[in-house]
Design an enzyme around this catalytic site. Structure first.
Site, PDB file in Angstrom:
ATOM      1  N   GLY A  33      24.246   5.067 -53.844  1.00  0.00           N
ATOM      2  CA  GLY A  33      25.087   5.454 -54.911  1.00  0.00           C
ATOM      3  C   GLY A  33      25.356   4.506 -55.935  1.00  0.00           C
ATOM      4  O   GLY A  33      25.829   3.287 -55.593  1.00  0.00           O
ATOM      5  N   ARG A  95      17.819   5.755 -52.561  1.00  0.00           N
ATOM      6  CA  ARG A  95      18.409   5.677 -51.136  1.00  0.00           C
ATOM      7  C   ARG A  95      17.282   5.420 -50.197  1.00  0.00           C
ATOM      8  O   ARG A  95      17.785   5.727 -48.745  1.00  0.00           O
ATOM      9  CB  ARG A  95      19.046   6.912 -50.955  1.00  0.00           C
ATOM     10  CG  ARG A  95      20.452   7.378 -51.792  1.00  0.00           C
ATOM     11  CD  ARG A  95      21.135   8.504 -51.321  1.00  0.00           C
ATOM     12  NE  ARG A  95      22.297   8.666 -52.176  1.00  0.00           N
ATOM     13  CZ  ARG A  95      23.446   8.117 -51.995  1.00  0.00           C
ATOM     14  NH1 ARG A  95      23.669   7.179 -51.041  1.00  0.00           N
ATOM     15  NH2 ARG A  95      24.585   8.405 -52.732  1.00  0.00           N
ATOM     16  N   ILE A 157      32.793   3.281 -53.813  1.00  0.00           N
ATOM     17  CA  ILE A 157      33.905   3.924 -54.333  1.00  0.00           C
ATOM     18  C   ILE A 157      34.881   4.313 -53.085  1.00  0.00           C
ATOM     19  O   ILE A 157      35.814   4.727 -53.094  1.00  0.00           O
ATOM     20  CB  ILE A 157      33.890   4.852 -55.240  1.00  0.00           C
ATOM     21  CG1 ILE A 157      33.132   6.114 -54.468  1.00  0.00           C
ATOM     22  CG2 ILE A 157      32.950   4.722 -56.489  1.00  0.00           C
ATOM     23  CD1 ILE A 157      33.243   7.402 -55.433  1.00  0.00           C
ATOM     24  N   ASP A 158      34.242   4.423 -51.904  1.00  0.00           N
ATOM     25  CA  ASP A 158      34.722   4.936 -50.484  1.00  0.00           C
ATOM     26  C   ASP A 158      35.704   3.749 -50.156  1.00  0.00           C
ATOM     27  O   ASP A 158      36.637   4.014 -49.128  1.00  0.00           O
ATOM     28  CB  ASP A 158      33.822   5.373 -49.582  1.00  0.00           C
ATOM     29  CG  ASP A 158      33.104   6.501 -50.055  1.00  0.00           C
ATOM     30  OD1 ASP A 158      33.699   7.378 -50.894  1.00  0.00           O
ATOM     31  OD2 ASP A 158      31.840   7.012 -49.688  1.00  0.00           O
ATOM     32  N   LEU A 303      31.730  12.297 -61.371  1.00  0.00           N
ATOM     33  CA  LEU A 303      32.598  11.768 -62.471  1.00  0.00           C
ATOM     34  C   LEU A 303      33.323  10.621 -61.887  1.00  0.00           C
ATOM     35  O   LEU A 303      33.525   9.579 -62.228  1.00  0.00           O
ATOM     36  CB  LEU A 303      33.768  12.866 -62.839  1.00  0.00           C
ATOM     37  CG  LEU A 303      33.202  14.040 -63.868  1.00  0.00           C
ATOM     38  CD1 LEU A 303      34.438  15.255 -64.131  1.00  0.00           C
ATOM     39  CD2 LEU A 303      32.651  13.443 -64.959  1.00  0.00           C
TER      40      LEU A 303
END
Length: 378
Positions: A33, A95, A157-158, A303
């Site tokens: 991602g 991916r 972002i995790d 977003l």
């Protein structure tokens, strides 16, 4: 009978003098991602590598798919000045996982790893830098095992990559998710509703925890803490009785209830595949049935990883990207460019591969949230 020794990978695809000479030509790819800060990291790597070491860079389009197919280009003429605050990735992504159920290419007959060898040979790559999360760096580790000179950069972002305190993209996503929670609050207050805000995080809840605290959520549901719908309902009804006409629930997309926590990995996956809507909608339905209070769901979705990186992530990605040039020059292959205690350090890709970094039970931010009276449904 005498048998000629089999040539190893380095003998076949790399000139042995590269082990003595400087690393000059480097491939760069982004996989998985997209996340804020990717372009800032690419920019810093290319500028620092060129200015400090005279390196040349080859862009690989669309992640490991492009590496297999040889879909590459020279990055000499790219406008790096415009990239530091640019969202997404200028290289494109996919991916594709070369080592997962590999099959020969219908056109060439080559297995994915053989296609990658051909790409290294064709573009005379001395090394490869892979920017991505767990899946990307797991593949990078497998490529390292195959003899490729590989370095990983921590993007997600995790914030769930083992061996690094931070990943670029995480802080920007916190900002976006926090703003989302705050925007939902006005509707919740106006309509006296319970609002479930679904936040990204399939396997870990770092983003949900931090955004939930920053957004002043009343409840935070995480993959690490299975929730009991009756306890959650009791908490929400108590808030209502105390005069609070609305409640906000920050719900990680990987949140699960106590019953699900007892399932095997296979059973859990099958259960989730059978769900017709995401977990935020299920929690809202369960909670409305438990409390009788009007409950709605808002899914923030993509977003959270789109748009420009925050200044913090621009700086972090730049720091990591520039450090990657040093790793290449020093031939620190098979490592992730990690950050620990604010300092750049090398974490072996083998320790990163195939694992995630969950929130520990004694994490200070968890305790902070509990001290604030935030409910976790347990």
């Amino acid at each position: 009978m005498f048998c000629e020794p089999t040539l190893n990978f380095n003998q076949l695809f790399f000139d042995n003098k590269n082990m003595k000479e400087n690393i000059k030509t480097i491939g760069i790819l982004t996989s998985g991602g997209d996340a804020p800060g990717l372009n800032a990291a690419i920019r810093a790597l290319c500028i620092a590598g060129k200015n400090k070491y005279g390196m040349k860079f080859v862009g690989v389009r669309n992640g490991y798919r492009g590496l297999i197919d040889g879909d590459c280009f020279k990055m000499d003429n790219m406008d790096f000045d415009s990239m530091i605050n640019m969202g997404g990735t200028v290289l494109g992504t996919s991916r594709v996982k070369p080592f997962k159920n590999p099959v020969p290419d219908p056109k060439t007959g080559l297995l994915p790893v053989d296609g990658i060898k051909q790409t290294f040979k064709k573009f005379k790559l001395d090394a490869l830098v892979c920017l991505g999360g767990n899946g990307t760096n797991t593949t990078a580790s497998l490529l390292s095992d195959e003899g490729f000179n590989v370095i990983g950069l921590p993007k997600t972002i995790d914030n769930d990559i083992v061996g690094t305190d931070e990943t670029f993209g995480f802080r920007t996503a916190i900002d976006v998710a926090t703003n989302g929670i705050e925007a939902i609050r006005t509707t919740a207050r106006s309509h006296s509703r319970v609002m479930v805000v679904e936040i990204m995080g399939h396997k870990v809840g770092w983003l949900g925890l931090y955004a939930g605290i920053a957004g002043n959520a009343d409840v935070i549901l995480l993959p690490e803490i299975p929730y009991d719908i009756k306890k959650l309902g009791k908490f929400i009804k108590a808030r209502k009785a105390a005069g609070h006409n609305y409640s906000i629930i920050a719900c990680s997309e990987g949140a699960l209830n106590i019953e699900e926590s007892k399932l095997s990995k296979k059973e859990f996956k099958k259960s989730r595949e059978a769900m017709t809507q995401s977990i935020g909608y299920r929690v809202a339905k369960e909670l409305e049935a438990e409390t009788g209070l009007e409950t709605r769901t808002s899914v923030l979705g993509y977003l959270q990883r789109g748009g420009e990186p925050s200044p913090y992530d621009m700086i972090l990605a730049t720091k990591i990207g520039a450090a990657a040039a040093d790793f290449l020059a020093q031939k620190k292959f098979g490592n992730l460019v990690a950050v620990k205690g604010g300092e750049i350090t090398a974490t072996p890709l083998s320790t990163v591969a195939g694992v995630v970094k969950p929130i520990p039970a004694n994490d200070p931010m968890l305790q902070t949230a509990r001290n604030l009276g935030i409910c976790f449904g347990d």
